[in-house]
Motif scaffolding. Structure first.
Motif, PDB file in Angstrom:
ATOM      1  N   UNK A  60     -38.826  80.048  71.893  1.00 23.57           N
ATOM      2  CA  UNK A  60     -39.543  80.316  70.641  1.00 23.57           C
ATOM      3  C   UNK A  60     -40.170  79.037  70.085  1.00 23.57           C
ATOM      4  N   UNK A  61     -39.445  77.917  70.174  1.00 24.25           N
ATOM      5  CA  UNK A  61     -39.985  76.650  69.695  1.00 24.25           C
ATOM      6  C   UNK A  61     -41.180  76.208  70.545  1.00 24.25           C
ATOM      7  N   UNK A  62     -41.094  76.408  71.859  1.00 25.27           N
ATOM      8  CA  UNK A  62     -42.217  76.060  72.738  1.00 25.27           C
ATOM      9  C   UNK A  62     -43.439  76.923  72.428  1.00 25.27           C
ATOM     10  N   UNK A  63     -43.205  78.187  72.149  1.00 24.58           N
ATOM     11  CA  UNK A  63     -44.303  79.107  71.818  1.00 24.58           C
ATOM     12  C   UNK A  63     -45.003  78.649  70.534  1.00 24.58           C
ATOM     13  N   UNK A  93     -35.173  77.421  61.169  1.00 23.93           N
ATOM     14  CA  UNK A  93     -34.647  76.088  61.453  1.00 23.93           C
ATOM     15  C   UNK A  93     -35.540  74.994  60.901  1.00 23.93           C
ATOM     16  N   UNK A  94     -35.214  73.755  61.246  1.00 22.75           N
ATOM     17  CA  UNK A  94     -36.043  72.636  60.784  1.00 22.75           C
ATOM     18  C   UNK A  94     -37.435  72.711  61.407  1.00 22.75           C
ATOM     19  N   UNK A  95     -38.402  72.117  60.732  1.00 20.02           N
ATOM     20  CA  UNK A  95     -39.773  72.117  61.226  1.00 20.02           C
ATOM     21  C   UNK A  95     -39.859  71.372  62.554  1.00 20.02           C
ATOM     22  N   UNK A  96     -40.703  71.868  63.439  1.00 15.78           N
ATOM     23  CA  UNK A  96     -40.924  71.204  64.709  1.00 15.78           C
ATOM     24  C   UNK A  96     -41.944  70.088  64.540  1.00 15.78           C
ATOM     25  N   UNK A  97     -41.805  69.053  65.348  1.00 17.22           N
ATOM     26  CA  UNK A  97     -42.717  67.915  65.283  1.00 17.22           C
ATOM     27  C   UNK A  97     -43.026  67.449  66.694  1.00 17.22           C
ATOM     28  N   UNK A  98     -44.238  66.939  66.832  1.00 14.45           N
ATOM     29  CA  UNK A  98     -44.637  66.289  68.078  1.00 14.45           C
ATOM     30  C   UNK A  98     -45.427  65.042  67.699  1.00 14.45           C
ATOM     31  N   UNK A 122     -41.320  65.247  71.189  1.00 14.47           N
ATOM     32  CA  UNK A 122     -41.350  66.563  70.560  1.00 14.47           C
ATOM     33  C   UNK A 122     -39.923  66.935  70.180  1.00 14.47           C
ATOM     34  N   UNK A 123     -39.767  67.585  69.054  1.00 19.26           N
ATOM     35  CA  UNK A 123     -38.442  67.998  68.585  1.00 19.26           C
ATOM     36  C   UNK A 123     -38.457  68.230  67.095  1.00 19.26           C
ATOM     37  N   UNK A 124     -37.397  67.757  66.416  1.00 14.18           N
ATOM     38  CA  UNK A 124     -37.342  67.900  64.956  1.00 14.18           C
ATOM     39  C   UNK A 124     -37.546  66.518  64.323  1.00 14.18           C
ATOM     40  N   UNK A 125     -37.124  66.357  63.091  1.00 13.29           N
ATOM     41  CA  UNK A 125     -37.363  65.119  62.349  1.00 13.29           C
ATOM     42  C   UNK A 125     -36.756  63.888  63.030  1.00 13.29           C
TER      43      UNK A 125
END
Length: 136
Positions: free
Chosen positions: A55-58, A102-107, A127-130
Motif C-alpha cells: 500500500x505504501x509503494x502504491x 500511519x505516518x506520512x511517507x517521504x522520499x 524512502x520511508x517515514x520521517x
C-alpha cells in the motif's frame, strides 16, 4: 453519463485525416513519453523501498506520477506533493504523501546531470517515514 472517446479509434490511422499523427491521440502520447524525466535509484533507496508495504509503494507511485507530470510539463510542482528542500542538505529535496492512518511517507532526491538535453534527471536517495531525514 457516457462520454465518447476522443479521438475516435479510427482517427490516428485514417487516410482521410488531414492532421499529422502528432496531433492525434497516439502521437501525443508518444511525444509525451519522450519528454519524461530520467531517473536512477541509489542502492539505499532500493533497500528502503523493499521495506515498504504494498500500500505504501502504491501511494508512492501515485505521488511520483504527479511529480513526473509537473516536471514533464515544466509547471511548478503542485503544493499537494509538499516538495521542499531538506534542511542542512544542499540540493536534496523531500516529497511527502499521506500514508493512510500511519505516518506520512517521504522520499528524498536530488537532481543529477541531464542524461537527455532539456530533461531533468532525478536521483532517488531514500524512502520511508520521517526517520529518513536524519540521513537523507
Amino acid at each position: 453519463m457516457h462520454r465518447p472517446r476522443y479521438p475516435p479509434r479510427s482517427a490516428p490511422f485514417s487516410t482521410n485525416n488531414p492532421r499529422p499523427l502528432a496531433d492525434c491521440g497516439q502521437g501525443l502520447r508518444a511525444s509525451r513519453r519522450r519528454a519524461l524525466p530520467t531517473y536512477e535509484a541509489l542502492p539505499r533507496f532500493t533497500t528502503d523501498l523493499r521495506r515498504l508495504s504494498p500500500a505504501q509503494r502504491r501511494r508512492f507511485r501515485h505521488a511520483v506520477g504527479s511529480l513526473v507530470d509537473d516536471l514533464r510539463t515544466g509547471r511548478p510542482i503542485r503544493p499537494g506533493l509538499r516538495v521542499k528542500r531538506v534542511q542542512r542538505s544542499t540540493g536534496v529535496y523531500e516529497l511527502t504523501w499521506a500514508n493512510g492512518r500511519g505516518p506520512a511517507g517521504r522520499a528524498t532526491w536530488h537532481y543529477g546531470p541531464e542524461r537527455r538535453p532539456g530533461t531533468p534527471h532525478v536521483v532517488w536517495r531514500r524512502i520511508g517515514d520521517h526517520d529518513i531525514l536524519t540521513n537523507p
